[in-house]
Design a protein around this motif. Sequence first.
Motif, PDB file in Angstrom:
ATOM      1  N   LYS A 139       0.817  -1.226   0.000  1.00 24.42           N
ATOM      2  CA  LYS A 139       0.000   0.000   0.000  1.00 24.42           C
ATOM      3  C   LYS A 139       0.845   1.270   0.000  1.00 24.42           C
ATOM      4  N   ALA A 140       2.134   1.138  -0.267  1.00 26.17           N
ATOM      5  CA  ALA A 140       2.986   2.341  -0.328  1.00 26.17           C
ATOM      6  C   ALA A 140       2.367   3.332  -1.305  1.00 26.17           C
ATOM      7  N   GLU A 141       2.362   4.605  -0.933  1.00 31.68           N
ATOM      8  CA  GLU A 141       1.697   5.622  -1.769  1.00 31.68           C
ATOM      9  C   GLU A 141       2.405   5.793  -3.108  1.00 31.68           C
ATOM     10  N   LYS A 142       3.733   5.664  -3.110  1.00 33.64           N
ATOM     11  CA  LYS A 142       4.480   5.814  -4.365  1.00 33.64           C
ATOM     12  C   LYS A 142       5.445   4.646  -4.515  1.00 33.64           C
ATOM     13  N   LYS A 143       5.445   4.101  -5.726  1.00 33.44           N
ATOM     14  CA  LYS A 143       6.313   2.946  -5.993  1.00 33.44           C
ATOM     15  C   LYS A 143       7.132   3.185  -7.263  1.00 33.44           C
ATOM     16  N   PHE A 144       8.403   2.805  -7.184  1.00 33.49           N
ATOM     17  CA  PHE A 144       9.281   2.952  -8.339  1.00 33.49           C
ATOM     18  C   PHE A 144      10.027   1.649  -8.567  1.00 33.49           C
ATOM     19  N   TYR A 145      10.254   1.346  -9.839  1.00 35.50           N
ATOM     20  CA  TYR A 145      11.083   0.194 -10.188  1.00 35.50           C
ATOM     21  C   TYR A 145      12.272   0.760 -10.954  1.00 35.50           C
ATOM     22  N   LEU A 146      13.413   0.748 -10.267  1.00 38.20           N
ATOM     23  CA  LEU A 146      14.605   1.377 -10.825  1.00 38.20           C
ATOM     24  C   LEU A 146      15.504   0.323 -11.459  1.00 38.20           C
ATOM     25  N   THR A 147      15.822   0.531 -12.718  1.00 35.88           N
ATOM     26  CA  THR A 147      16.683  -0.436 -13.376  1.00 35.88           C
ATOM     27  C   THR A 147      17.696   0.277 -14.266  1.00 35.88           C
ATOM     28  N   ALA A 148      18.598  -0.500 -14.861  1.00 39.13           N
ATOM     29  CA  ALA A 148      19.584   0.010 -15.814  1.00 39.13           C
ATOM     30  C   ALA A 148      20.129  -1.217 -16.534  1.00 39.13           C
ATOM     31  N   SER A 149      20.785  -0.990 -17.666  1.00 38.01           N
ATOM     32  CA  SER A 149      21.329  -2.126 -18.412  1.00 38.01           C
ATOM     33  C   SER A 149      22.360  -2.852 -17.549  1.00 38.01           C
ATOM     34  N   ILE A 150      22.575  -4.116 -17.847  1.00 38.77           N
ATOM     35  CA  ILE A 150      23.538  -4.878 -17.035  1.00 38.77           C
ATOM     36  C   ILE A 150      24.951  -4.319 -17.179  1.00 38.77           C
ATOM     37  N   GLU A 151      25.283  -3.789 -18.358  1.00 37.06           N
ATOM     38  CA  GLU A 151      26.619  -3.198 -18.566  1.00 37.06           C
ATOM     39  C   GLU A 151      26.804  -2.002 -17.620  1.00 37.06           C
ATOM     40  N   GLU A 152      25.776  -1.179 -17.580  1.00 36.57           N
ATOM     41  CA  GLU A 152      25.827   0.021 -16.749  1.00 36.57           C
ATOM     42  C   GLU A 152      25.907  -0.361 -15.264  1.00 36.57           C
ATOM     43  N   ARG A 153      25.110  -1.318 -14.864  1.00 41.88           N
ATOM     44  CA  ARG A 153      25.092  -1.719 -13.457  1.00 41.88           C
ATOM     45  C   ARG A 153      26.430  -2.341 -13.041  1.00 41.88           C
ATOM     46  N   SER A 204      19.856   4.044 -17.022  1.00 38.19           N
ATOM     47  CA  SER A 204      21.069   3.810 -17.836  1.00 38.19           C
ATOM     48  C   SER A 204      21.678   5.116 -18.334  1.00 38.19           C
ATOM     49  N   ASP A 205      20.829   6.025 -18.804  1.00 38.87           N
ATOM     50  CA  ASP A 205      21.349   7.279 -19.341  1.00 38.87           C
ATOM     51  C   ASP A 205      20.958   8.479 -18.497  1.00 38.87           C
ATOM     52  N   MET A 206      20.754   8.245 -17.212  1.00 41.83           N
ATOM     53  CA  MET A 206      20.378   9.356 -16.332  1.00 41.83           C
ATOM     54  C   MET A 206      21.443   9.534 -15.254  1.00 41.83           C
ATOM     55  N   SER A 207      21.632  10.758 -14.820  1.00 42.38           N
ATOM     56  CA  SER A 207      22.543  10.983 -13.691  1.00 42.38           C
ATOM     57  C   SER A 207      21.772  10.663 -12.407  1.00 42.38           C
ATOM     58  N   ILE A 208      22.522  10.517 -11.321  1.00 43.70           N
ATOM     59  CA  ILE A 208      21.872  10.243 -10.029  1.00 43.70           C
ATOM     60  C   ILE A 208      20.877  11.355  -9.717  1.00 43.70           C
ATOM     61  N   GLN A 209      21.310  12.598  -9.944  1.00 45.81           N
ATOM     62  CA  GLN A 209      20.438  13.737  -9.611  1.00 45.81           C
ATOM     63  C   GLN A 209      19.151  13.712 -10.438  1.00 45.81           C
ATOM     64  N   GLN A 210      19.277  13.313 -11.712  1.00 43.13           N
ATOM     65  CA  GLN A 210      18.068  13.248 -12.560  1.00 43.13           C
ATOM     66  C   GLN A 210      17.081  12.212 -12.019  1.00 43.13           C
ATOM     67  N   VAL A 211      17.602  11.091 -11.566  1.00 43.72           N
ATOM     68  CA  VAL A 211      16.724  10.044 -11.018  1.00 43.72           C
ATOM     69  C   VAL A 211      16.070  10.541  -9.727  1.00 43.72           C
ATOM     70  N   VAL A 212      16.875  11.177  -8.878  1.00 42.97           N
ATOM     71  CA  VAL A 212      16.344  11.703  -7.613  1.00 42.97           C
ATOM     72  C   VAL A 212      15.249  12.728  -7.895  1.00 42.97           C
ATOM     73  N   ASP A 213      15.514  13.621  -8.848  1.00 42.15           N
ATOM     74  CA  ASP A 213      14.522  14.671  -9.165  1.00 42.15           C
ATOM     75  C   ASP A 213      13.227  14.065  -9.680  1.00 42.15           C
ATOM     76  N   LYS A 214      13.368  13.040 -10.510  1.00 45.45           N
ATOM     77  CA  LYS A 214      12.170  12.377 -11.063  1.00 45.45           C
ATOM     78  C   LYS A 214      11.331  11.774  -9.926  1.00 45.45           C
ATOM     79  N   ILE A 215      12.004  11.074  -9.026  1.00 45.11           N
ATOM     80  CA  ILE A 215      11.283  10.416  -7.921  1.00 45.11           C
ATOM     81  C   ILE A 215      10.639  11.459  -7.002  1.00 45.11           C
TER      82      ILE A 215
END
Length: 224
Positions: A139-153, A204-215
């Motif tokens: 029941k979490a109000e917001k849910k995200f599934y964060l992924t990236a290509s295996i090469e990137e990870r 994969s093509d986002m900076s950490i800050q971009q991901v944080v801002d999106k969330i």
Amino acid sequence: MDRINIAIDGPAGAGKSTVAKLVARALGYIYIDTGAMYRAAAYKALINNLDLDDQEALTRMVQGSAITLAYDTEGNQQVFLDGQDVSVDIRTPEVTRSVSKVAAVRGVREEMVRLQQKLAETKGVVMDGRDVGTFILPKAEKKFYLTASIEERAGRRYLEMQSRGYEADLEEIKADIAQRDQMDREREFAPLVQAPDALLVDSSDMSIQQVVDKILEVSREGSE
Ligand code: DC
């Protein structure tokens, strides 16, 4: 904004913990790294020479353990196992290689989920893991599934390991991650899967800050 719970799931090396920590800091929330709890269990199993295929022994071990979380002044999570700070010990390659096996044990998961749900009771948590949105906090109000290509990870893990002074081999890391993903996805109980109501974020093509801002942007929608 009203206090909510935010679930961030995804495969190994997708940047969940880095992102979750920053999101929690921005909102004044508590960050809960559920993987660290499984790592503490795997660490205890290893130092006690338990057979990792003995599900009953692993379950009994976890039932008889005190796994607790604490936070330093900067909001970094510390993990205590039976009263001892094991935050560094749980990050060794040996623990990383064993943890998926321990985390696949139903009895181990049931014990952990009970603890994790308790931690989120008061709301205002950002929880990262594999089954937060599907199982721990459906029941979490917001849910995200964060992924990236295996090469990137794998590339990110490689740099992280080097910076912590471990010898690292990129191909080996890639193989380890692929194997861990497979075990986490294919286990019977609470496997790694995107919740139907989770937003997919491919970093994969986002900076950490971009991901944080999106969330942060999505988390604030409808809750101002
Ligand atoms: O996020 P991490 O790499 O520290 O997680 C360690 C392991 O724990 C990972 O291989 C899968 C498992 N895990 C899990 O099964 N469920 C969770 N909620 C979090 C982690």
